[in-house]
Scaffold this active site. Structure first.
Site, PDB file in Angstrom:
ATOM      1  N   HIS A 139       4.818   0.309   0.803  1.00 13.47           N
ATOM      2  CA  HIS A 139       5.231  -0.481   1.962  1.00 13.47           C
ATOM      3  C   HIS A 139       4.239  -1.595   2.266  1.00 13.47           C
ATOM      4  O   HIS A 139       3.090  -1.582   1.802  1.00 13.47           O
ATOM      5  CB  HIS A 139       5.388   0.415   3.196  1.00 13.47           C
TER       6      HIS A 139
ATOM      7  N   ARG B 238      -4.426   0.626  -1.678  1.00  9.96           N
ATOM      8  CA  ARG B 238      -3.876  -0.721  -1.814  1.00  9.96           C
ATOM      9  C   ARG B 238      -3.459  -0.959  -3.260  1.00  9.96           C
ATOM     10  O   ARG B 238      -4.246  -0.747  -4.186  1.00  9.96           O
ATOM     11  CB  ARG B 238      -4.897  -1.770  -1.383  1.00  9.96           C
TER      12      ARG B 238
ATOM     13  N   HIS C 117       0.371   5.831   0.925  1.00 10.02           N
ATOM     14  CA  HIS C 117      -0.463   6.914   1.417  1.00 10.02           C
ATOM     15  C   HIS C 117      -0.047   8.234   0.754  1.00 10.02           C
ATOM     16  O   HIS C 117       1.143   8.446   0.484  1.00 10.02           O
ATOM     17  CB  HIS C 117      -0.331   7.074   2.933  1.00 10.02           C
TER      18      HIS C 117
ATOM     19  N   GLN D 150       0.823  -1.202   0.000  1.00  8.82           N
ATOM     20  CA  GLN D 150       0.000   0.000   0.000  1.00  8.82           C
ATOM     21  C   GLN D 150       0.857   1.251   0.000  1.00  8.82           C
ATOM     22  O   GLN D 150       2.085   1.201   0.144  1.00  8.82           O
ATOM     23  CB  GLN D 150      -0.940  -0.005   1.205  1.00  8.82           C
TER      24      GLN D 150
ATOM     25  N   GLU E 109       3.930   8.235   8.649  1.00 10.90           N
ATOM     26  CA  GLU E 109       3.893   7.377   9.826  1.00 10.90           C
ATOM     27  C   GLU E 109       5.284   6.883  10.164  1.00 10.90           C
ATOM     28  O   GLU E 109       6.232   7.032   9.376  1.00 10.90           O
ATOM     29  CB  GLU E 109       2.964   6.189   9.574  1.00 10.90           C
TER      30      GLU E 109
END
Length: 267
Positions: free
Chosen positions: A136, A156, A60, A58, A78
């Protein structure tokens, strides 16, 4: 001190045995434990993640990309601190070599994207910062703490044939087809006090005992306190591993000598 509420999230790829500080409902597989962000720090989410199977490949978006794609004004960066890993456990982050968008699309469709990615063997104490746009995947047999922008935007690219929607068009618009920068990964030795993140969206440091020893602890305003070992107190109220508390700028934070804890603040 305010104790943050927790949200126990069942996942088919979760675990039925968690660390002793967590109560696992019988016959449930728990993949995540979320700490509900307080109103004083709404843009930061802290969670535990536990895997018995591989998670999807996936990516982001960053803030600007999320807004341009009509999602929200906040993307998702993150970081991960591995707290336990079974033998052979890995995290997939970035690619072995540069790939273009069309190559990435074909590889996502036929499943060969796994072979293009760099898979990092991990053990407890490994720390990774994951910038937005980094492709990742979390492998099986990993337990980690994730600190992130409070966003649920996930694109995804590949999901091992599971019956869930893929998001190739948007994912390929934000994905970086490049190797993962080595400076974003390091190993944190046991009982080391160290700044983990001093970034544009949040700051975090590991504290050992009552000694601070890091600049991030001097940041004014509300802070999240996440004990890893031992007991941490906020104005005399005790926190233990498995809990997360909010300390405002005026509250004192102390800890037992054997404590090891994470202090998190807004950037």
């Amino acid at each position: 001190m305010r104790l943050l509420g927790t949200k126990i999230v069942e996942k088919p790829w979760g675990k039925d045995v968690l660390p002793p500080q967590f109560d696992v409902p019988e016959d449930k597989r728990i993949g995540e434990v979320w700490f509900e962000p307080p109103p004083e720090m709404p843009d930061i989410l802290v969670k535990y993640i536990f895997t018995s199977e591989k998670l999807s490949v996936q990516v982001h978006p960053d803030n600007a990309q999320a807004k341009a794609l009509g999602e929200s004004d906040q993307g998702k960066e993150e970081c991960w601190l591995v707290i336990d890993a079974e033998p052979g456990a890995v995290l997939g982050i970035g690619f072995k070599q540069a790939v273009d968008a069309e190559t990435m699309r074909r590889a996502a469709l036929d499943g060969s994207i796994e072979a293009l990615m760099e898979w990092h063997p991990v053990k407890a104490g490994d720390f990774f910062y994951i910038p937005a746009g980094t492709v990742h995947a979390i492998g099986a047999g990993v337990s980690l703490i994730e600190i992130q922008q409070n966003s649920d935007i996930t694109y995804r690219l590949f999901d091992y044939g599971r019956p869930r929607e893929l998001h190739l068009d948007n994912g390929l618009k934000v994905a970086r087809g490049e190797p993962y920068a080595g400076y974003l990964h390091r190993h944190i030795e046991d009982h080391s006090a160290v700044t983990l993140v001093d970034g544009p969206y949040f700051k975090a440091a590991i504290i050992v005992g009552a000694a601070i020893g890091t600049d991030v602890s001097d940041v004014a305003g509300p802070k999240l306190v996440l004990p890893l070992e031992g007991v941490v107190t906020i104005d005399g109220a005790a926190l233990q591993a498995g809990e997360c508390g909010l300390a405002d700028g005026a509250q004192s934070v102390s800890a037992t000598k054997d404590a090891r804890w994470i202090l998190i603040s807004a950037a």
